[in-house]
Enzyme design. Structure first.
Site, PDB file in Angstrom:
ATOM      1  N   HIS A  21      48.122 -15.172  87.531  1.00 43.91           N
ATOM      2  CA  HIS A  21      46.924 -14.595  86.939  1.00 43.91           C
ATOM      3  C   HIS A  21      46.821 -14.811  85.430  1.00 43.91           C
ATOM      4  CE1 HIS A  21      45.048 -12.003  90.276  1.00 43.91           C
ATOM      5  NE2 HIS A  21      45.684 -13.024  90.801  1.00 43.91           N
TER       6      HIS A  21
ATOM      7  N   SER B 133      44.279 -20.104  89.071  1.00 37.77           N
ATOM      8  CA  SER B 133      44.678 -21.146  90.005  1.00 37.77           C
ATOM      9  C   SER B 133      44.398 -22.537  89.459  1.00 37.77           C
ATOM     10  CB  SER B 133      43.897 -20.982  91.316  1.00 37.77           C
ATOM     11  OG  SER B 133      44.206 -19.760  91.924  1.00 37.77           O
TER      12      SER B 133
ATOM     13  N   LYS C 219      36.953 -15.562 102.040  1.00 35.17           N
ATOM     14  CA  LYS C 219      37.488 -16.844 102.521  1.00 35.17           C
ATOM     15  C   LYS C 219      38.918 -16.656 103.040  1.00 35.17           C
ATOM     16  CE  LYS C 219      37.829 -21.694 101.199  1.00 35.17           C
ATOM     17  NZ  LYS C 219      37.795 -22.671 100.124  1.00 35.17           N
ATOM     18  N   ASP C 220      39.688 -15.836 102.327  1.00 29.25           N
ATOM     19  CA  ASP C 220      41.050 -15.561 102.780  1.00 29.25           C
ATOM     20  C   ASP C 220      41.052 -14.797 104.103  1.00 29.25           C
ATOM     21  OD1 ASP C 220      42.241 -16.871 100.713  1.00 29.25           O
ATOM     22  OD2 ASP C 220      42.737 -15.099  99.536  1.00 29.25           O
TER      23      ASP C 220
ATOM     24  N   GLU D 137      67.824 -22.997 113.065  1.00 25.23           N
ATOM     25  CA  GLU D 137      66.404 -22.838 113.343  1.00 25.23           C
ATOM     26  C   GLU D 137      65.643 -24.028 112.750  1.00 25.23           C
ATOM     27  OE1 GLU D 137      66.074 -20.516 115.684  1.00 25.23           O
ATOM     28  OE2 GLU D 137      64.786 -19.157 114.567  1.00 25.23           O
TER      29      GLU D 137
END
Ligand code: HEM
Lengths: 441, 257
Positions: free
Chosen positions: A217, A221, A245-246, A289
């Site tokens: 922040h 971005s 959107k998320d 894994e």
């Protein structure tokens, strides 16, 4: 332009009273309602928030599992089966947690490759990127220890193989292994401390995630064209644009996740882990894994004698064992990510304007998949050679190719700004939209 | 164009990854078991109740002599259609140690529905002693503990063959191409008419194998029906929700695009 307005509820009396004493509402308003986000983020930017959400899902299901789980070698396996059979919706909680770990890694790997493709690790986001690598390391430790908890055959033998690696460290290696084990073999004390740490580490991850977002922040971005935002016309407020959107992205992800939970819950796991741990019977192949396979391949890629001879020849007095060399290579494969921001000195962030880097990015992605494939195979025959070549390429990508590209690659011209992506020429839908006053219905 | 490529890349990624997983699990040198269509496979799969009941009869009549089912309780049989009285009667057929009596002695009592299935041997040594040194594994989770469990077990039970002439089969071992290493210490457990089915189904080896596999799949995954039923509902709900979110997203973004 877009509304970077404080939300109405900030005017509420109670909110103001609290905010005057603890400015938590101002904080939320600032980080969500007024926080400017590039307007051109694509769906690859959904994976960060997804990672945060799956972290919460892991913590909630994990704490619920811990209410019914018994960290004792004689009871752990049966306690997990009791969760599966007798605890109300225990099967659901466990399958969410078990597959959630895989989803977490899928999300985080995509998130990281996104960063590699669009150059998100470059200035001024180096610390943001490095905190991400710390999160990856913590996740790996958490998942490794969590996998030990059900005390199946792979739990036990995986723990044995991986903890043994630390014995390769000179001088203190054996001491560290004894400390990890709480004794002289993987046994009850190991299980107990792994449980304790497995409970603790996710909260450490939360702490690092907070710093990660804090760092994010500060400068905001990166974006698909990788140039800085130049003003109001390039940005939109995080809420409601990216919150919605998320949420949509979350919905798509949950459908994918649910397919595993409800219809193929054991697909990503190994059948041997439904056999209770037995120190007297070694499984035919011990495989980690899936999310560890590329690293496992790098670990095993170092030839038994090569490094030993090489190092004695070149350094004379320092003799590095092959095992140590393998361990160093494995940790090196992550360490190199830490210094990536300084290896890549190209000023251009996004691959869209780096015609050569773009190709090497895809080759590198394929290389990682090849490593994962080799990691799943027994270390024999042609797989040894493929594993070595792929390992060398992995390191060459970061240590040779990237620095050279920074010097010699001819990058394309960058657009002037996000709202005007086409250099020179006007037009383009984005710039048209930018010139129109943004009033939301 | 860009989207298509992205989707392609994602697809390749998924395919390679799943290749990796399946090869990660590939076991030994055994023959790949043939696929069988099971009542419980597929999105809407459920257990065939009659097969479950017959499978229980096979387990109880044949396998229980050597193999335990220690994670399953007798009461669980009520979930697959046995009546309470039937379950009580089945449980009472075994004796289990009771709580200490007033004199502190531990006596046996008949089993009750809350008890777990009693294992045939007291411990691993006893099990090995009774089986030429080999250990018959507990079957509660066997379907999940083997790759492609149901098809594998079905193939194993019906797959005993005469060994090729050049293969030496030691005493007490049997030739079975589905078993890793081909030599298994379990004699062919099933034989035609080896059990008398209560529902008068003809008890061929094939029939018994399918039934006991269905029963053991239930023993390993008693939640399967509820899981799939819930899954359908959850996914339908999520698809609807996601569709709505998409519409909302389009609306909110209308002024940006
Ligand atoms: C970073 C987040 C986490 C990751 C990546 C993670 C990963 C894992 C993994 C891979 C397993 C083995 C699953 C299996 O094979 O059954 C596991 C089991 C377990 N985890 Fe976590 N976990 C996380 C958070 C937590 C938290 C916060 C708790 C709370 C105490 C927790 C409690 C447990 C318990 C009790 C088990 C054993 C039960 C079981 O095996 O299903 N986990 N975890």
């Amino acid at each position: 332009m877009a509304q970077f307005q404080k939300p109405g509820w900030l005017e509420n009396g109670l909110v103001r009273w609290v905010d005057h004493r603890l400015p938590i509402f101002t904080f939320v308003s600032h980080e969500l309602y007024e926080y400017p986000t590039p307007r051109n983020l694509n769906y690859w930017w959904n994976f960060g928030s997804l990672a945060g959400i799956i972290l919460v899902i892991m913590i909630v299901t994990g704490i619920t599992l811990a209410m019914h789980y018994t960290p004792h070698t004689a009871m752990a396996f049966d306690s997990v089966e009791r969760i599966m059979r007798d605890v109300n919706y225990g099967w659901l909680i466990r399958y969410i947690h078990m597959n959630g770990a895989s989803m977490f890694f899928i999300i985080v790997y995509i998130h990281m490759f996104r960063g590699l493709y669009f150059g998100s690790y470059k200035a001024p986001r180096e610390i943001l990127w490095m905190l991400g690598v710390v999160i990856l390391l913590l996740m790996m430790a958490t998942a490794f220890m969590g996998y030990v908890l059900p005390w199946g055959q792979m739990s036990f033998w995986g723990a044995t193989v991986i903890t043994n690696l630390f014995s390769a460290i000179p001088l203190v290696g054996d001491y560290i292994v004894t400390l990890l084990w709480g004794g002289f073999a993987v046994d009850n004390p190991t299980l107990a401390r792994f449980f304790s740490l497995h409970y603790l580490m996710p909260f450490v991850i939360v702490g690092v995630v907070v710093m990660h977002i804090w760092a994010l922040h500060v400068h905001g971005s990166n974006n698909p064209i990788g140039i800085d935002t130049k003003g109001e016309q390039d940005v939109i407020p995080f809420h409601p644009y990216y919150t919605v959107k998320d949420m949509f992205g979350l919905g798509v992800f949950l459908v994918f996740f649910s397919l595993f939970i409800f219809f193929a819950p054991d697909y990503l796991g190994h059948p041997d882990n439904y056999i209770e741990a037995n120190p007297l019977s070694t499984p035919a192949h011990i495989v980690p894994e899936w999310y560890f396979l590329p690293f496992y391949a790098i670990l095993r890629a170092v030839p038994a004698n090569f490094i030993g001879e090489w190092s004695t020849a070149w350094m004379g007095f320092i003799l590095i064992e092959a095992k140590l060399a393998g361990v160093l290579a494995m940790f090196g494969s992550i360490a190199v990510l830490f210094v990536l921001p300084w290896l890549d000195r190209s000023p251009v962030r996004s691959s869209r304007f780096r015609p050569m880097y773009k190709w090497f990015f895809w080759i590198f992605l394929i290389d990682c998949l090849v490593l994962g494939y080799v990691g799943a195979k027994p270390a024999e025959g042609v797989y040894i050679a493929i594993g070595r070549i792929a390992t060398i390429w992995y390191f060459a990508h970061f240590l040779v190719i990237i620095p050279l590209l920074a010097k010699f690659e001819k990058t394309k011209d960058l657009p002037k700004s996000i709202s005007e992506p086409v250099l020179g020429g006007g037009g383009g839908s984005a710039s048209a939209a930018a010139s129109k006053p943004m009033e939301k219905a | 164009m860009n989207k298509i490529r992205t989707a392609l890349v994602a697809g390749v990624f998924a395919a390679t990854a799943s290749l990796g997983f399946s090869s990660a699990n590939a076991a030994g040198d055994a023959v790949h078991p043939p696929e069988h269509h099971w009542s419980f496979s597929g999105l809407f799969g459920t257990y065939d109740r009659a097969a479950l009941r017959r499978g229980f009869e096979v387990y109880k009549g044949v396998c229980a002599g050597c193999h335990g089912l220690r994670l399953v309780a007798y009461r669980n049989l009520m979930d697959i259609g046995f009546t309470e009285d039937e379950v009580k009667a089945i449980a009472a057929e075994v004796d289990v140690p009771a709580e200490p009596n007033e004199d502190g002695e531990i006596e046996d009592r008949p089993g009750i529905p809350a008890d777990k299935f009693k294992s045939p041997f007291a411990n691993e040594n006893a099990a090995r002693a009774g089986n030429n040194g080999a250990l018959p594994p507990d079957l509660s989770l066997i379907i999940k503990a083997r790759h492609n469990g149901a098809n594998y077990l079905n193939a194993l039970l019906t797959g005993y063959k005469d060994a090729p002439v050049d293969k030496k089969v030691p005493d007490g071992m049997y030739y079975n191409t589905y078993f890793p290493g081909q030599l298994i210490a379990m004699a062919p457990p099933l034989s035609d008419e080896g059990v008398d089915y209560a529902d008068k189904t003809k008890a061929t080896v094939k029939q018994q194998a399918e039934d006991v596999v269905t029963f053991l799949t239930w023993a390993a995954q008693p939640e399967l029906e509820e899981r799939k039923r819930t899954g359908i509902k959850v996914i339908l709900f999520l698809l609807l929700l996601t569709g709505l979110l998409y519409v909302v997203k389009r609306r909110i973004w209308a002024d940006v695009h």
